[in-house]
Design a protein around this motif. Structure first.
Motif, short mmCIF file in Angstrom:
data_model
loop_
_atom_site.label_atom_id
_atom_site.label_comp_id
_atom_site.label_asym_id
_atom_site.label_seq_id
_atom_site.Cartn_x
_atom_site.Cartn_y
_atom_site.Cartn_z
N ALA A 20 0.86 -1.18 0.00
CA ALA A 20 0.00 0.00 0.00
C ALA A 20 0.90 1.23 0.00
CB ALA A 20 -0.90 0.00 1.23
N ASN A 21 0.43 2.32 -0.55
CA ASN A 21 1.18 3.56 -0.54
C ASN A 21 0.37 4.63 0.17
OD1 ASN A 21 3.63 3.01 -2.11
ND2 ASN A 21 2.17 2.49 -3.71
N SER A 22 1.04 5.39 1.02
CA SER A 22 0.38 6.47 1.74
C SER A 22 1.44 7.43 2.24
CB SER A 22 -0.41 5.93 2.93
OG SER A 22 -0.96 6.99 3.67
N THR A 27 -0.51 -7.24 5.78
CA THR A 27 -0.90 -8.64 5.82
C THR A 27 -2.07 -8.78 6.77
OG1 THR A 27 -0.07 -10.91 6.00
CG2 THR A 27 0.63 -9.36 7.69
N THR A 28 -2.78 -9.88 6.66
CA THR A 28 -3.86 -10.15 7.60
C THR A 28 -3.58 -11.46 8.32
OG1 THR A 28 -5.19 -11.26 5.91
CG2 THR A 28 -5.60 -8.92 6.26
N ALA A 86 -5.49 -6.69 10.63
CA ALA A 86 -4.79 -6.11 9.50
C ALA A 86 -3.53 -5.48 10.07
CB ALA A 86 -5.63 -5.05 8.81
N VAL A 87 -2.37 -5.93 9.61
CA VAL A 87 -1.09 -5.45 10.14
C VAL A 87 -0.36 -4.71 9.02
CG1 VAL A 87 1.09 -6.10 11.22
CG2 VAL A 87 -0.98 -7.45 11.67
N TYR A 88 -0.06 -3.44 9.29
CA TYR A 88 0.65 -2.60 8.34
C TYR A 88 2.01 -2.26 8.94
CZ TYR A 88 -3.86 -1.56 6.14
OH TYR A 88 -5.07 -1.66 5.51
N THR A 89 3.03 -2.16 8.10
CA THR A 89 4.34 -1.72 8.56
C THR A 89 5.02 -0.90 7.47
OG1 THR A 89 6.41 -2.38 9.60
CG2 THR A 89 5.60 -3.80 7.85
N THR A 90 5.79 0.09 7.90
CA THR A 90 6.60 0.88 6.98
C THR A 90 7.90 1.24 7.69
OG1 THR A 90 6.59 2.76 5.44
CG2 THR A 90 5.65 3.15 7.62
N LEU A 134 7.51 1.28 11.76
CA LEU A 134 6.26 1.70 12.35
C LEU A 134 5.22 0.65 12.02
CD1 LEU A 134 4.39 3.80 13.74
CD2 LEU A 134 3.99 4.72 11.44
N TYR A 135 4.53 0.15 13.04
CA TYR A 135 3.47 -0.82 12.85
C TYR A 135 2.13 -0.18 13.18
CZ TYR A 135 6.99 -4.51 12.81
OH TYR A 135 8.05 -5.31 12.49
N ALA A 136 1.12 -0.53 12.41
CA ALA A 136 -0.26 -0.15 12.72
C ALA A 136 -1.09 -1.43 12.61
CB ALA A 136 -0.77 0.90 11.74
N ILE A 137 -1.90 -1.69 13.62
CA ILE A 137 -2.67 -2.93 13.66
C ILE A 137 -4.14 -2.61 13.88
CG2 ILE A 137 -2.98 -5.15 14.84
CD1 ILE A 137 -0.02 -4.88 15.71
#
Length: 70
Positions: free
Chosen positions: A3-5, A13-14, A29-33, A41-44
């Motif tokens: 994803a781009n933001s 990933t889920t 839903a686990v996001y990392t950048t 940075l993780y967002a869950i």
């Protein structure tokens, strides 16, 4: 998934889990950048499995609003 933001590329990933509080199935839903200094940075986002599709729309919007100082 990618994803781009905010000018950053995120990995997404889920995963599935059983809630320890309700014993119901839930999805994450686990996001990392990677940040400029090299930290991650993780967002869950967590939602009941049966409602995940609805919540996932909001999770994606939240990721899209994150801004980073330069």
């Amino acid at each position: 998934q990618r994803a781009n933001s905010a000018g950053r590329q995120w990995l997404r990933t889920t995963a599935s889990n059983r809630s320890p509080g309700t014993s119901e199935n839930e999805r994450l839903a686990v996001y990392t950048t990677q940040l400029d200094e090299g930290n991650l940075l993780y967002a869950i986002g967590v939602a009941p499995n049966s409602e995940f599709a609805d919540y996932d729309v909001t999770f994606r919007r939240v990721i899209g609003t994150i801004q980073f100082g330069r």
